[in-house]
Design an enzyme around this catalytic site. Structure first.
Site, mmCIF file in Angstrom:
data_model
loop_
_atom_site.group_PDB
_atom_site.id
_atom_site.type_symbol
_atom_site.label_atom_id
_atom_site.label_comp_id
_atom_site.label_asym_id
_atom_site.label_seq_id
_atom_site.Cartn_x
_atom_site.Cartn_y
_atom_site.Cartn_z
ATOM 1 N N HIS A 208 9.227 11.495 -27.960
ATOM 2 C CA HIS A 208 8.265 12.370 -27.294
ATOM 3 C C HIS A 208 8.680 13.851 -27.382
ATOM 4 O O HIS A 208 7.896 14.705 -27.788
ATOM 5 C CB HIS A 208 8.084 11.932 -25.843
ATOM 6 C CG HIS A 208 7.121 12.781 -25.082
ATOM 7 N ND1 HIS A 208 5.780 12.802 -25.365
ATOM 8 C CD2 HIS A 208 7.311 13.665 -24.077
ATOM 9 C CE1 HIS A 208 5.184 13.650 -24.560
ATOM 10 N NE2 HIS A 208 6.088 14.190 -23.756
ATOM 11 N N HIS B 68 1.063 14.169 -28.691
ATOM 12 C CA HIS B 68 0.596 12.796 -28.492
ATOM 13 C C HIS B 68 0.055 12.223 -29.791
ATOM 14 O O HIS B 68 0.331 11.065 -30.142
ATOM 15 C CB HIS B 68 -0.481 12.748 -27.403
ATOM 16 C CG HIS B 68 0.084 12.929 -26.032
ATOM 17 N ND1 HIS B 68 -0.582 13.596 -25.029
ATOM 18 C CD2 HIS B 68 1.266 12.539 -25.504
ATOM 19 C CE1 HIS B 68 0.174 13.611 -23.948
ATOM 20 N NE2 HIS B 68 1.289 12.972 -24.211
ATOM 21 N N ARG C 20 -1.842 22.512 -13.220
ATOM 22 C CA ARG C 20 -0.832 21.825 -14.004
ATOM 23 C C ARG C 20 -1.299 21.463 -15.398
ATOM 24 O O ARG C 20 -0.483 21.027 -16.212
ATOM 25 C CB ARG C 20 -0.211 20.648 -13.253
ATOM 26 C CG ARG C 20 -1.074 19.691 -12.535
ATOM 27 C CD ARG C 20 -0.288 18.792 -11.570
ATOM 28 N NE ARG C 20 0.712 17.929 -12.174
ATOM 29 C CZ ARG C 20 1.559 17.156 -11.486
ATOM 30 N NH1 ARG C 20 1.541 17.138 -10.175
ATOM 31 N NH2 ARG C 20 2.435 16.410 -12.099
ATOM 32 N N HIS D 139 1.466 19.394 -25.995
ATOM 33 C CA HIS D 139 1.297 17.949 -25.844
ATOM 34 C C HIS D 139 0.061 17.387 -26.543
ATOM 35 O O HIS D 139 0.024 16.202 -26.856
ATOM 36 C CB HIS D 139 1.307 17.560 -24.363
ATOM 37 C CG HIS D 139 2.701 17.552 -23.792
ATOM 38 N ND1 HIS D 139 3.479 18.689 -23.754
ATOM 39 C CD2 HIS D 139 3.467 16.555 -23.271
ATOM 40 C CE1 HIS D 139 4.654 18.390 -23.225
ATOM 41 N NE2 HIS D 139 4.678 17.107 -22.921
ATOM 42 N N GLU E 172 11.326 20.099 -23.408
ATOM 43 C CA GLU E 172 10.506 20.318 -22.201
ATOM 44 C C GLU E 172 10.984 21.555 -21.434
ATOM 45 O O GLU E 172 10.183 22.289 -20.860
ATOM 46 C CB GLU E 172 10.539 19.094 -21.278
ATOM 47 C CG GLU E 172 9.953 17.803 -21.886
ATOM 48 C CD GLU E 172 8.416 17.807 -22.041
ATOM 49 O OE1 GLU E 172 7.749 18.767 -21.620
ATOM 50 O OE2 GLU E 172 7.898 16.823 -22.618
ATOM 51 N N GLU F 194 -3.539 17.803 -10.062
ATOM 52 C CA GLU F 194 -4.180 18.191 -11.327
ATOM 53 C C GLU F 194 -5.700 18.278 -11.216
ATOM 54 O O GLU F 194 -6.433 17.685 -11.984
ATOM 55 C CB GLU F 194 -3.785 17.235 -12.474
ATOM 56 C CG GLU F 194 -4.042 17.846 -13.836
ATOM 57 C CD GLU F 194 -3.290 17.192 -14.996
ATOM 58 O OE1 GLU F 194 -2.289 16.504 -14.752
ATOM 59 O OE2 GLU F 194 -3.730 17.406 -16.128
ATOM 60 N N ASN G 245 0.492 20.904 -20.299
ATOM 61 C CA ASN G 245 0.164 20.197 -21.550
ATOM 62 C C ASN G 245 0.484 21.018 -22.793
ATOM 63 O O ASN G 245 0.206 20.563 -23.904
ATOM 64 C CB ASN G 245 -1.334 19.842 -21.597
ATOM 65 C CG ASN G 245 -1.651 18.691 -20.672
ATOM 66 O OD1 ASN G 245 -0.778 17.877 -20.398
ATOM 67 N ND2 ASN G 245 -2.872 18.635 -20.194
ATOM 68 N N LYS H 80 8.569 24.273 -13.009
ATOM 69 C CA LYS H 80 7.586 23.187 -12.943
ATOM 70 C C LYS H 80 7.082 23.044 -11.501
ATOM 71 O O LYS H 80 5.890 22.848 -11.261
ATOM 72 C CB LYS H 80 8.167 21.856 -13.435
ATOM 73 C CG LYS H 80 7.168 20.728 -13.218
ATOM 74 C CD LYS H 80 7.333 19.474 -14.027
ATOM 75 C CE LYS H 80 6.199 18.494 -13.704
ATOM 76 N NZ LYS H 80 6.318 17.194 -14.316
ATOM 77 N N ARG I 34 0.813 -1.234 0.000
ATOM 78 C CA ARG I 34 0.000 0.000 0.000
ATOM 79 C C ARG I 34 0.845 1.282 0.000
ATOM 80 O O ARG I 34 0.381 2.341 0.378
ATOM 81 C CB ARG I 34 -0.988 0.030 1.172
ATOM 82 C CG ARG I 34 -1.971 -1.114 1.133
ATOM 83 C CD ARG I 34 -3.111 -0.909 2.086
ATOM 84 N NE ARG I 34 -3.959 -2.075 2.081
ATOM 85 C CZ ARG I 34 -3.733 -3.178 2.772
ATOM 86 N NH1 ARG I 34 -2.676 -3.246 3.550
ATOM 87 N NH2 ARG I 34 -4.561 -4.195 2.682
ATOM 88 N N LYS J 64 3.697 12.224 -10.497
ATOM 89 C CA LYS J 64 2.876 11.353 -11.350
ATOM 90 C C LYS J 64 3.649 10.076 -11.651
ATOM 91 O O LYS J 64 4.813 10.134 -12.088
ATOM 92 C CB LYS J 64 2.564 12.043 -12.677
ATOM 93 C CG LYS J 64 1.462 13.080 -12.602
ATOM 94 C CD LYS J 64 1.151 13.557 -14.017
ATOM 95 C CE LYS J 64 -0.006 14.525 -14.016
ATOM 96 N NZ LYS J 64 -0.314 15.002 -15.377
#
Ligand SMILES: NC(=O)c1ccc[n+]([C@@H]2O[C@H](COP(=O)([O-])OP(=O)(O)OC[C@H]3O[C@@H](n4cnc5c(N)ncnc54)[C@H](O)[C@@H]3O)[C@@H](O)[C@H]2O)c1
Length: 386
Positions: A281, A269, A258, A265, A198, A250, A262, A240, A134, A156
């Site tokens: 990417h 994508h 946040r 992005h 980035e 988010e 994107n 960031k 957990r 993330k």
């Protein structure tokens, strides 16, 4: 919030605040820090006995020995896990294998997962740490530029599903992020460029100064000058960090949280998919940044006074200086535009009827546009229809 480092061997240290949970975790940045991994881990986890050191088949042979030695010097029992390099390792099979390995190694609640590698290792090992018993502690040691400036900060963690990237994940904040810019010397130039895309994005969103400084420092970063890398990485991480601190999970209002990250992005994508991942990417993000600039101009969000250089032109020049692709129109042939529209309709970040598309009124000033896939495609088409 940036805090100057207090120790001589730690030239730059940043602290990232995670306000909703009333805690913060340090992002330590400095040449040679990887050799201090054991010391930093022991300092933040005085009761740890065992460590799962997770890396990939490229990075483990290069830096696994140094990391392991430094951990063992602190009398930690180190269990190494090496995954195949590449996005395909962000899968359920690797995740379960890693967790089974941690069970076999008898890791317990006070023990720690160390992710040593690029964003793939960070995302996979991070999710394993979040799920094992957990949730146990995670230390991020990012070794690609993209992971140093982006993936390792913000909490993330995820793996991919056959139906889409990063669909199986959660938030699991690291206890420490340790960034050693010296490891960039072995990173292939094409991967370095992806990290620069980035970094440029962070400047485009939040700081014109950073935007121009990244461009000016490109040659030094390609030459792997650790002091220059450290300063620019710290600046990017700071930008960031400030953004994710305002919206750690988010959930923020469009434009304030946040979701701004994107930028570039939405198109990236779709292009990555359309290229069957021939585009990396960061390369797709570069084209996505040009698309965002073009769309912002055509939507009249970005206005150019007479004699000024337009936003798309500024973006194109910056990306070219960073040795990133700029030929967006090659990806926007009539046949490809149809596929682009279909891909945009499938984007997981899409609202019910429209896409929250991040535009720029100028460098350093983002705004959210609510657009349909058809509108986006129509606005990107060249030559611009009357
Ligand atoms: N969690 C987040 O917030 C977040 C943000 C951005 C991206 N990501 C994820 O990150 C991943 C991309 O990360 P990436 O670009 O680092 O890819 P990656 O982890 O595949 O690393 C790129 C390549 O560089 C190699 N490498 C890494 N460090 C090296 C070094 N110092 N020397 C030599 N080789 C080295 C790796 O083995 C790999 O082959 C994607 O899966 C993406 O979804 C996550």
């Amino acid at each position: 919030m940036a805090q100057p480092g207090t120790e001589k061997r730690k030239p730059i240290a940043l602290h990232v605040a995670v306000p909703t949970e009333d805690e913060s975790y340090p992002v330590l940045i400095g040449k040679g820090l990887l050799a201090r991994l054991g010391y930093e881990l022991r300092r933040s986890h005085p009761n740890a006995r065992r460590v799962a050191l997770v890396s990939d088949e490229n990075v483990m042979p290069l830096y696994g020995g140094l990391a392991r030695g430094s951990l063992e010097a602190e009398e930690l029992e180190v269990h190494c896990f090496t995954i195949p390099a590449g996005e395909s390792s962000k899968c359920l099979e690797q995740l379960v294998g890693l967790i089974e390995g941690m069970v076999a190694a008898r890791l317990g609640r006070r023990d720690v997962v160390v992710a040593l590698g690029g964003g793939v290792v960070g995302d996979l090992a991070g999710l394993a740490a979040a799920l094992f018993m957990r949730g146990i502690d995670l230390m991020q040691c990012p070794t690609s530029l993209l992971a140093q400036v982006d993936a390792s900060v913000g909490g993330k963690v995820a793996i991919d599903l056959p139906s889409g990237k990063n669909l199986f994940g959660t938030f699991h904040f690291p206890t420490v992020v340790l960034i050693d810019p010296a490891v960039i010397k072995t990173l292939p130039d094409r991967e370095l460029a992806c990290g620069l895309a980035e970094m440029l994005k962070h400047g485009a969103l939040f700081s014109p100064e950073h935007f121009h400084q990244v461009v000016d420092a490109a040659a030094d970063m390609y030459a792997h000058k650790p002091e220059v890398l450290a300063r620019k990485i710290a600046a990017s991480v700071g930008l960031k960090a400030a953004c994710v601190s305002r919206d750690p999970r988010e959930q923020g209002e469009a434009g304030k949280g946040r979701v701004a990250l994107n930028l570039g992005h939405t198109i990236a994508h779709a292009l990555e998919l359309m290229s069957d991942f021939e585009l990396k990417h960061g390369e797709a993000v570069a084209l996505g940044l040009i698309a965002a600039a073009r769309l912002s101009e055509r939507k009249k969000l970005a206005k150019t006074e007479e004699g000024e250089v337009g936003l798309e032109e500024q973006m194109r020049a910056a990306l070219a200086a960073l040795r990133l692709p700029t030929n967006l129109d090659a990806w926007l042939t009539e046949a490809r535009l149809e596929r682009l529209e279909a891909n945009l309709k499938n984007d997981k970040k899409r609202g019910f009827a429209s896409i929250s598309y991040i535009g720029l009124s100028r460098i350093g000033d983002p705004a959210v546009l609510s657009l349909s896939a058809q509108e986006i495609v129509a606005l990107l088409r060249n030559p611009k229809p009357d």
